[in-house]
Write a protein that holds these residues in place. Sequence first.
Motif, PDB file in Angstrom:
ATOM      1  N   UNK A 141      58.645  14.147  41.530  1.00  0.00           N
ATOM      2  CA  UNK A 141      58.185  13.736  42.845  1.00  0.00           C
ATOM      3  C   UNK A 141      58.142  12.171  42.903  1.00  0.00           C
ATOM      4  N   UNK A 142      57.921  11.477  42.012  1.00  0.00           N
ATOM      5  CA  UNK A 142      58.229   9.981  42.055  1.00  0.00           C
ATOM      6  C   UNK A 142      59.402   9.646  42.741  1.00  0.00           C
ATOM      7  N   UNK A 157      62.983   7.887  47.335  1.00  0.00           N
ATOM      8  CA  UNK A 157      63.754   8.153  48.179  1.00  0.00           C
ATOM      9  C   UNK A 157      63.464   8.004  49.639  1.00  0.00           C
ATOM     10  N   UNK A 158      62.551   8.812  50.047  1.00  0.00           N
ATOM     11  CA  UNK A 158      61.873   8.890  51.070  1.00  0.00           C
ATOM     12  C   UNK A 158      61.328   7.546  51.708  1.00  0.00           C
ATOM     13  N   UNK A 159      60.815   6.814  50.821  1.00  0.00           N
ATOM     14  CA  UNK A 159      60.221   5.419  51.350  1.00  0.00           C
ATOM     15  C   UNK A 159      61.385   4.632  51.813  1.00  0.00           C
TER      16      UNK A 159
END
Length: 76
Positions: A9-10, A15-17
């Motif tokens: 999840x981290x 990556x999304x950020x």
Amino acid sequence: MVTSIRVSNELRDRLRAQAAREGLTLGAYLARLADAEDRRERLQSLKATIAATSSVEIATHSAESAEWESAELADQ
């Protein structure tokens, strides 16, 4: 075709950020990362090839390049 990959999840959140900061979707961002790695590998291979090139081969290439660069093009 779409698929899933397992990441923590981290990592997903990082990556999304990063993608959001660049204005990209996560998929587009991952594609850009893959493209950058492909380019890095190609340049690393080129660097190794240049390092393995003998001084004679470099001199021959330089002489041939100079000859081509000084050639005049003309229609015949």
